[in-house]
Design a protein around this motif. Structure first.
Motif, PDB file in Angstrom:
ATOM      1  N   ILE A  18      29.648  -8.695  68.160  1.00  0.00           N
ATOM      2  CA  ILE A  18      29.417  -8.267  66.573  1.00  0.00           C
ATOM      3  C   ILE A  18      29.591  -6.890  66.501  1.00  0.00           C
ATOM      4  O   ILE A  18      30.309  -6.356  65.469  1.00  0.00           O
ATOM      5  CB  ILE A  18      28.071  -8.842  66.080  1.00  0.00           C
ATOM      6  N   LYS A  19      28.664  -6.094  67.159  1.00  0.00           N
ATOM      7  CA  LYS A  19      28.998  -4.818  67.185  1.00  0.00           C
ATOM      8  C   LYS A  19      30.264  -4.195  67.517  1.00  0.00           C
ATOM      9  O   LYS A  19      30.882  -3.381  66.497  1.00  0.00           O
ATOM     10  CB  LYS A  19      28.059  -4.125  68.306  1.00  0.00           C
ATOM     11  N   ALA A  20      31.127  -4.627  68.425  1.00  0.00           N
ATOM     12  CA  ALA A  20      32.313  -4.204  68.756  1.00  0.00           C
ATOM     13  C   ALA A  20      33.256  -4.572  67.455  1.00  0.00           C
ATOM     14  O   ALA A  20      34.297  -3.812  67.012  1.00  0.00           O
ATOM     15  CB  ALA A  20      32.859  -4.917  69.803  1.00  0.00           C
ATOM     16  N   TYR A  21      32.959  -5.744  66.994  1.00  0.00           N
ATOM     17  CA  TYR A  21      33.980  -6.227  65.735  1.00  0.00           C
ATOM     18  C   TYR A  21      33.703  -5.195  64.750  1.00  0.00           C
ATOM     19  O   TYR A  21      34.794  -5.154  63.837  1.00  0.00           O
ATOM     20  CB  TYR A  21      33.717  -7.419  65.492  1.00  0.00           C
ATOM     21  N   GLU A  22      32.223  -5.132  64.231  1.00  0.00           N
ATOM     22  CA  GLU A  22      32.296  -4.124  63.264  1.00  0.00           C
ATOM     23  C   GLU A  22      32.848  -2.681  63.401  1.00  0.00           C
ATOM     24  O   GLU A  22      32.927  -2.011  62.518  1.00  0.00           O
ATOM     25  CB  GLU A  22      30.670  -3.986  63.045  1.00  0.00           C
ATOM     26  N   THR A  23      32.931  -2.306  64.712  1.00  0.00           N
ATOM     27  CA  THR A  23      33.637  -0.904  64.775  1.00  0.00           C
ATOM     28  C   THR A  23      35.050  -1.087  65.153  1.00  0.00           C
ATOM     29  O   THR A  23      35.880  -0.209  65.440  1.00  0.00           O
ATOM     30  CB  THR A  23      32.905  -0.265  65.930  1.00  0.00           C
ATOM     31  N   SER A  24      35.610  -2.321  64.809  1.00  0.00           N
ATOM     32  CA  SER A  24      37.140  -2.554  64.790  1.00  0.00           C
ATOM     33  C   SER A  24      37.502  -2.509  66.253  1.00  0.00           C
ATOM     34  O   SER A  24      38.821  -2.441  66.266  1.00  0.00           O
ATOM     35  CB  SER A  24      37.810  -1.466  64.258  1.00  0.00           C
ATOM     36  N   ASP A  25      36.726  -2.680  67.351  1.00  0.00           N
ATOM     37  CA  ASP A  25      37.392  -2.848  68.517  1.00  0.00           C
ATOM     38  C   ASP A  25      37.543  -4.244  68.923  1.00  0.00           C
ATOM     39  O   ASP A  25      36.672  -4.766  69.588  1.00  0.00           O
ATOM     40  CB  ASP A  25      36.172  -2.096  69.638  1.00  0.00           C
ATOM     41  N   PHE A  26      38.517  -4.645  68.413  1.00  0.00           N
ATOM     42  CA  PHE A  26      38.546  -5.972  68.531  1.00  0.00           C
ATOM     43  C   PHE A  26      38.956  -6.911  69.741  1.00  0.00           C
ATOM     44  O   PHE A  26      38.508  -7.921  70.141  1.00  0.00           O
ATOM     45  CB  PHE A  26      39.715  -6.586  67.346  1.00  0.00           C
ATOM     46  N   LEU A  27      39.525  -6.046  70.745  1.00  0.00           N
ATOM     47  CA  LEU A  27      39.824  -6.645  72.002  1.00  0.00           C
ATOM     48  C   LEU A  27      38.410  -6.636  72.730  1.00  0.00           C
ATOM     49  O   LEU A  27      38.263  -7.620  73.513  1.00  0.00           O
ATOM     50  CB  LEU A  27      40.698  -5.585  72.765  1.00  0.00           C
ATOM     51  N   LYS A  28      37.713  -5.681  72.674  1.00  0.00           N
ATOM     52  CA  LYS A  28      36.108  -5.609  73.330  1.00  0.00           C
ATOM     53  C   LYS A  28      35.654  -6.742  72.645  1.00  0.00           C
ATOM     54  O   LYS A  28      34.622  -7.663  73.321  1.00  0.00           O
ATOM     55  CB  LYS A  28      35.721  -4.333  73.177  1.00  0.00           C
ATOM     56  N   ALA A  29      35.608  -6.759  71.401  1.00  0.00           N
ATOM     57  CA  ALA A  29      34.782  -7.968  70.486  1.00  0.00           C
ATOM     58  C   ALA A  29      35.353  -9.236  71.075  1.00  0.00           C
ATOM     59  O   ALA A  29      34.543 -10.260  71.449  1.00  0.00           O
ATOM     60  CB  ALA A  29      35.038  -7.958  69.219  1.00  0.00           C
ATOM     61  N   LYS A  30      36.386  -9.556  71.339  1.00  0.00           N
ATOM     62  CA  LYS A  30      37.012 -10.748  71.620  1.00  0.00           C
ATOM     63  C   LYS A  30      36.388 -11.332  73.243  1.00  0.00           C
ATOM     64  O   LYS A  30      36.122 -12.342  73.568  1.00  0.00           O
ATOM     65  CB  LYS A  30      38.410 -10.901  71.720  1.00  0.00           C
ATOM     66  N   ASN A  31      36.510 -10.320  73.942  1.00  0.00           N
ATOM     67  CA  ASN A  31      35.931 -10.350  75.364  1.00  0.00           C
ATOM     68  C   ASN A  31      34.371 -10.723  75.180  1.00  0.00           C
ATOM     69  O   ASN A  31      34.203 -11.893  76.032  1.00  0.00           O
ATOM     70  CB  ASN A  31      36.121  -9.069  76.060  1.00  0.00           C
ATOM     71  N   HIS A  32      33.572 -10.006  74.629  1.00  0.00           N
ATOM     72  CA  HIS A  32      32.156 -10.321  74.593  1.00  0.00           C
ATOM     73  C   HIS A  32      31.964 -11.772  73.617  1.00  0.00           C
ATOM     74  O   HIS A  32      31.120 -12.489  74.261  1.00  0.00           O
ATOM     75  CB  HIS A  32      31.515  -9.417  73.632  1.00  0.00           C
ATOM     76  N   PHE A  33      32.853 -12.056  72.825  1.00  0.00           N
ATOM     77  CA  PHE A  33      32.512 -13.663  72.218  1.00  0.00           C
ATOM     78  C   PHE A  33      33.107 -14.682  73.131  1.00  0.00           C
ATOM     79  O   PHE A  33      32.153 -15.444  73.144  1.00  0.00           O
ATOM     80  CB  PHE A  33      33.523 -13.518  70.909  1.00  0.00           C
ATOM     81  N   SER A  34      33.878 -14.233  74.089  1.00  0.00           N
ATOM     82  CA  SER A  34      34.592 -15.299  74.859  1.00  0.00           C
ATOM     83  C   SER A  34      33.106 -15.482  75.995  1.00  0.00           C
ATOM     84  O   SER A  34      32.953 -16.409  76.382  1.00  0.00           O
ATOM     85  CB  SER A  34      35.810 -14.681  75.600  1.00  0.00           C
ATOM     86  N   LEU A  35      32.772 -14.347  76.469  1.00  0.00           N
ATOM     87  CA  LEU A  35      31.686 -14.257  77.493  1.00  0.00           C
ATOM     88  C   LEU A  35      30.482 -15.260  76.855  1.00  0.00           C
ATOM     89  O   LEU A  35      29.622 -15.730  77.531  1.00  0.00           O
ATOM     90  CB  LEU A  35      31.006 -13.104  77.905  1.00  0.00           C
ATOM     91  N   ALA A  36      30.044 -14.957  75.651  1.00  0.00           N
ATOM     92  CA  ALA A  36      28.878 -15.658  74.953  1.00  0.00           C
ATOM     93  C   ALA A  36      29.182 -17.030  74.912  1.00  0.00           C
ATOM     94  O   ALA A  36      27.939 -17.822  75.076  1.00  0.00           O
ATOM     95  CB  ALA A  36      28.872 -15.192  73.354  1.00  0.00           C
ATOM     96  N   LYS A  37      30.209 -17.507  74.726  1.00  0.00           N
ATOM     97  CA  LYS A  37      30.678 -18.995  74.821  1.00  0.00           C
ATOM     98  C   LYS A  37      30.449 -19.351  76.392  1.00  0.00           C
ATOM     99  O   LYS A  37      29.760 -20.592  76.505  1.00  0.00           O
ATOM    100  CB  LYS A  37      32.096 -19.306  74.371  1.00  0.00           C
ATOM    101  N   GLU A  38      30.917 -18.766  77.133  1.00  0.00           N
ATOM    102  CA  GLU A  38      30.914 -19.162  78.668  1.00  0.00           C
ATOM    103  C   GLU A  38      29.268 -19.109  78.934  1.00  0.00           C
ATOM    104  O   GLU A  38      29.130 -20.020  79.666  1.00  0.00           O
ATOM    105  CB  GLU A  38      31.659 -18.073  79.350  1.00  0.00           C
ATOM    106  N   TYR A  39      28.635 -18.207  78.539  1.00  0.00           N
ATOM    107  CA  TYR A  39      27.181 -18.177  78.971  1.00  0.00           C
ATOM    108  C   TYR A  39      26.205 -19.085  78.332  1.00  0.00           C
ATOM    109  O   TYR A  39      25.138 -19.460  78.598  1.00  0.00           O
ATOM    110  CB  TYR A  39      26.697 -16.711  79.059  1.00  0.00           C
ATOM    111  N   ASP A  40      26.498 -19.611  77.021  1.00  0.00           N
ATOM    112  CA  ASP A  40      25.864 -20.760  76.321  1.00  0.00           C
ATOM    113  C   ASP A  40      25.650 -21.859  77.086  1.00  0.00           C
ATOM    114  O   ASP A  40      26.525 -22.655  77.469  1.00  0.00           O
ATOM    115  CB  ASP A  40      26.786 -20.983  75.111  1.00  0.00           C
ATOM    116  N   MET A  41      24.512 -21.925  77.489  1.00  0.00           N
ATOM    117  CA  MET A  41      23.957 -23.031  78.374  1.00  0.00           C
ATOM    118  C   MET A  41      23.897 -24.318  77.723  1.00  0.00           C
ATOM    119  O   MET A  41      23.886 -25.245  78.568  1.00  0.00           O
ATOM    120  CB  MET A  41      22.516 -22.730  78.886  1.00  0.00           C
ATOM    121  N   LEU A  42      23.838 -24.365  76.378  1.00  0.00           N
ATOM    122  CA  LEU A  42      24.086 -25.696  75.860  1.00  0.00           C
ATOM    123  C   LEU A  42      25.645 -26.109  75.640  1.00  0.00           C
ATOM    124  O   LEU A  42      26.108 -25.552  74.820  1.00  0.00           O
ATOM    125  CB  LEU A  42      23.293 -25.844  74.569  1.00  0.00           C
TER     126      LEU A  42
END
Length: 633
Positions: A297-321
C-alpha cells in the motif's frame, strides 16, 4: 510333533476360512444392495428428464466428493445429445466456483460469454459448450471427471482451476481430507463405486450431521470446508497442496493426450491490490502477509508500482488462510502446457493484469478474493474465445473476430443478473473470513430491477421467474430493447427451446436489428422444421419488410407444398418486390403497378399506396395506377 503341526495347520485353515467368510459376507451384502438398487455408479451424465435423446450432467455426482452430502454442490443443467451430430463442435469446461460463474447465476459465467461469442462468430457451426464445473471442488474431481468425459467425443476441454487445492473437497486442508497422498485419495474415489462403501459413508455422514447441524446452519460453505486455517508458506502442508494439484493435472494430461483431445488450460488470477490478507504470521514479521500488504500500500501510494506489485504478491503468498492459490500453481500450469502438444496455454492472469491499473489486479475486475465481477467474467470468456479462434479449433479462422468491447455490448446479461451477483457477494462478505458490515439499503427506494435482483439472490424467486417478471416489467414500460435482452438471455440459457429464439427474432426485427432477427429465426427453424413454422417466419419477416430474408423459408415451402397456390402467389409477390427494391429507379411504371399489386397480396396497403403515388407523380394520366390507388385509398 506331528500333532502340533496338524494343529497349526488347522488354525491356519480356520483363519483363512474366517477371512474368506468375511469376504463372502461382504460380497453377498454388496450383491443384495445392488439387487435393491441401493447407491449409484456415479456416472458423469444421466438421461435428461423428458428428453430421451439427450443427456445432462448427473445432479448427484458431487456427493461422491463431499464427506457431508448436505454440502454437495450442483452444477449446470445443460443438454448434451446422446449421439453427437457430425457437424457439432463439443467443448467441455472443467473447474470450480469461478468456472461456475459465482456469485452470478446462469449467463454471467465465462463459458456463456464464450458460447455467445462463438455463436456470433461461427454462424454456420453448431457449438456445444457444456460446463462440468462444481463449486468447492478441486483437481481430484477434475481428474475423476476426465476419466469419463473422454467417452463423449469432446473436441476440446477447457480448464480454469487451482484455487481450491487446499480447501476444496478432499483437499489437504479441508474437513473431508482422507489422505495427503493423491494416489490414496484417487483409490478411495475408485472404491466408491461399491455400494458397501456408499452405505458406510452415508452412515458416517448421518452421524456427523447429528452433532454439527446447528453449527453448520449458521456457516457458509466457504467456512464449512476449512479444517486447517493456518497453512504457512513453504510448510509441509503447503507443498502437499501443490503436489496434489501437480499430480492430478499430470494424470489428466496423460489421459487427454492419449485421446488427442485439445486442452485449453488457463492461468488463474486473484485479488492482490484490494484484499487485506485473511491470516498472517504473528511471529516472523518478514513473512507476515499483513506486513507485506501494508508495504505494498505504501509503495503504491508513492507510485512505486513495481515494488508495490512485489509486496502485494508476497502478501498473497504468505496469507496462511489459503483461499488464493500460490504462484506455484500457475508455474505448474505453464509447464504442463509446454510439455504436452495437445495443451494450449490461455494466459488469463496476464490479461487481467494488462486490464488492471498499473498491472495489479484488484476490485476493478474482482468482487472479493478470486471471483470476477461482470467485466471480469467477460474478459475471461473473451480470453478463452480468442485462444480457441487463434488455434483454429473450428478448422479455419473467421474473417472477423469479435472484440471484447463488442462482446460486452452485445451479451444479453440483464441488470437483474448483475444485481443478484452483487447482493450475493454482500451476503458472503458478511460472514467469515471477511466480516464486513452490510451496506444500508432502503428497500422503499429500490427500483423494480433492484428488488428482483434481491429476490433472486436470496432465493425467493427462481431465475426463470425473475426473467419472466423482468420481461413483463419492460413490456409495461414499452421498453422493447429491455425485452429483447431478457429474451436473448433466455435463448442463451435454453438453446433448444424454439419459443425463446422465435420471441427474440421478432423483437429484434421490430427494433430494426435484421441480422440478429435472421440469426434467431434460423435457429428457431432448425429446432422446429415444419411447414407451419416456415409460414410463421415468412409472415413475420414480410410484416417487418425483410423480404430477402424470407427466401430460404419460401424455398422450403416450395419443396414441401409445390401445388400450394397460396405459396406460389406469396413467392411470386415477394420475388417481384425484391427485384423492385433493388432496381427501383430503373423500373417502368407497368412493373411498378404489378409491384403494388404484390404488396397488396401481402396485405401491405401502405407500401402499395406509396408505389402507386410515386407512379402518378411521374405519369398523372396512368389510368391503371390511378384506379388501383383510388381503390385502396
Amino acid at each position: 510333533m506331528k500333532a502340533q503341526k496338524l494343529e497349526k495347520r488347522k488354525i491356519l485353515l480356520f483363519k483363512i476360512a474366517a477371512i474368506l467368510l468375511v469376504f463372502l459376507l461382504l460380497f453377498l451384502v454388496e450383491v443384495a444392495l445392488r439387487v435393491v438398487n441401493y447407491g449409484t455408479d456415479y456416472p458423469l451424465f444421466v438421461q435428461a428428464k423428458g428428453n430421451p435423446e439427450f443427456l445432462v450432467m448427473n445432479p448427484n455426482i458431487s456427493k461422491k466428493y463431499f464427506g457431508n452430502r448436505e454440502d454437495a454442490t450442483s452444477g449446470y443443467y445443460e443438454l448434451l445429445k446422446k449421439e453427437k451430430d457430425s457437424g457439432t463442435t463439443r467443448i467441455f469446461v472443467l473447474g470450480a466456483s469461478t468456472a461456475v460463474g459465482y456469485p452470478y447465476q446462469k449467463n454471467v459465467s465465462f463459458h456463456r460469454w464464450l458460447q455467445y461469442a462463438l455463436n456470433t462468430t461461427y454462424l454456420e457451426e453448431e457449438v456445444e459448450v457444456i460446463n462440468l464445473s462444481l463449486t468447492a471442488v478441486n483437481s481430484y474431481t477434475l481428474l475423476d471427471f476426465t476419466k469419463q468425459l473422454i467417452d463423449y467425443e469432446p473436441d476440446a476441454v477447457l480448464i480454469y482451476a487451482g484455487h481450491n487445492e487446499y480447501y476444496g473437497a478432499l483437499g489437504v486442508g479441508s474437513v473431508n481430507s482422507i489422505s495427503r497422498r493423491p494416489w490414496m485419495v484417487n483409490m478411495a474415489l475408485n472404491l466408491k463405486k461399491y455400494r458397501l462403501v456408499q452405505l458406510a459413508e452415508t452412515g458416517l455422514s448421518s452421524i456427523g450431521n447429528l452433532f454439527n447441524k446447528k453449527a453448520e446452519e449458521r456457516e457458509t460453505l466457504m467456512a464449512k470446508m476449512v479444517a486447517d486455517r493456518q497453512i504457512a508458506f513453504g510448510s509441509e502442508r503447503f507443498h502437499e497442496g501443490v503436489h496434489q494439484f501437480s499430480s492430478n493435472l499430470q494424470s489428466m494430461a496423460v489421459i487427454l493426450e492419449e485421446q488427442s483431445i485439445p486442452v485449453f488450460i488457463s492461468t488463474i488470477f486473484s485479488n492482490e491490490k484490494d484484499l487485506v490478507p485473511f491470516v498472517s504470521d504473528s511471529i516472523n514479521i518478514e513473512k507476515s502477509a499483513k506486513h507485506q500488504y501494508e508495504l505494498g500500500i505504501k509503495a503504491y501510494e508513492t507510485s512505486d508500482f513495481l515494488k508495490a506489485k512485489n509486496h502485494f504478491s508476497l502478501a498473497k503468498e504468505y496469507d496462511m488462510l489459503r483461499f488464493r492459490a500460490p504462484d506455484t500453481i500457475n508455474t505448474i500450469i505453464k509447464e504442463l502446457a509446454s510439455r504436452h502438444q495437445n495443451f494450449y496455454l490461455v494466459d488469463a492472469e496476464k490479461k487481467f493484469q494488462d486490464a488492471s491499473k498499473n498491472g495489479i489486479v484488484g476490485n476493478n475486475l474482482l468482487l472479493e478474493h478470486v471471483h470476477p465481477n461482470l467485466d471480469g467474467y467477460a474478459l475471461l470468456g473473451h480470453t478463452f474465445y480468442a485462444s480457441l479462434v487463434d488455434k483454429a479449433l473450428f478448422g479455419t479462422k473467421p474473417e472477423r473476430i469479435l472484440k471484447l468491447d463488442e462482446l460486452k455490448e452485445q451479451m444479453p446479461v440483464t441488470t437483474v443478473d448483475s444485481l443478484a451477483g452483487y447482493y450475493e457477494t454482500i451476503q458472503l462478505k458478511e460472514g467469515w473470513p471477511f466480516f464486513e458490515e452490510l451496506p444500508s439499503i432502503n428497500r422503499d427506494e429500490m427500483s423494480v430491477p433492484e428488488k428482483l435482483g434481491g429476490k433472486l439472490a436470496i432465493g425467493t424467486l427462481s431465475w426463470d421467474e425473475t426473467m419472466s417478471e423482468l420481461y413483463n416489467y419492460y413490456g409495461r414500460l414499452g421498453n422493447k430493447a429491455g425485452q429483447l435482452k431478457v429474451s436473448e438471455n433466455l435463448a442463451l440459457e435454453y438453446p433448444l427451446k424454439e419459443r425463446f429464439h422465435t420471441q427474440t427474432a421478432i423483437l429484434a426485427l421490430q427494433l430494426g436489428a435484421l441480422d440478429k432477427a435472421k440469426h434467431y429465426f434460423k435457429k428457431a427453424f432448425s429446432l422446429n422444421r415444419t411447414v407451419a413454422m416456415a409460414h410463421k417466419i415468412v409472415v413475420t419477416l414480410v410484416e417487418g419488410n425483410a423480404f430477402e430474408a424470407t427466401i430460404p423459408y419460401l424455398e422450403y415451402l416450395w419443396k414441401k407444398e409445390p401445388d400450394n397456390k397460396q405459396v406460389t402467389q406469396l413467392s411470386e409477390a415477394i420475388n417481384l418486390i425484391i427485384v423492385f427494391r433493388k432496381n427501383e429507379g430503373e423500373m417502368k411504371s407497368e412493373m411498378a403497378v404489378d409491384v403494388a399489386r404484390s404488396y397488396l397480396t401481402l396485405g401491405k396497403r401502405g407500401e402499395a399506396a406509396k408505389v402507386l403515388k410515386k407512379v402518378l407523380e411521374e405519369e398523372k394520366l396512368n389510368e391503371e395506377a390511378r384506379a388501383l390507388y383510388e381503390k385502396i385509398s
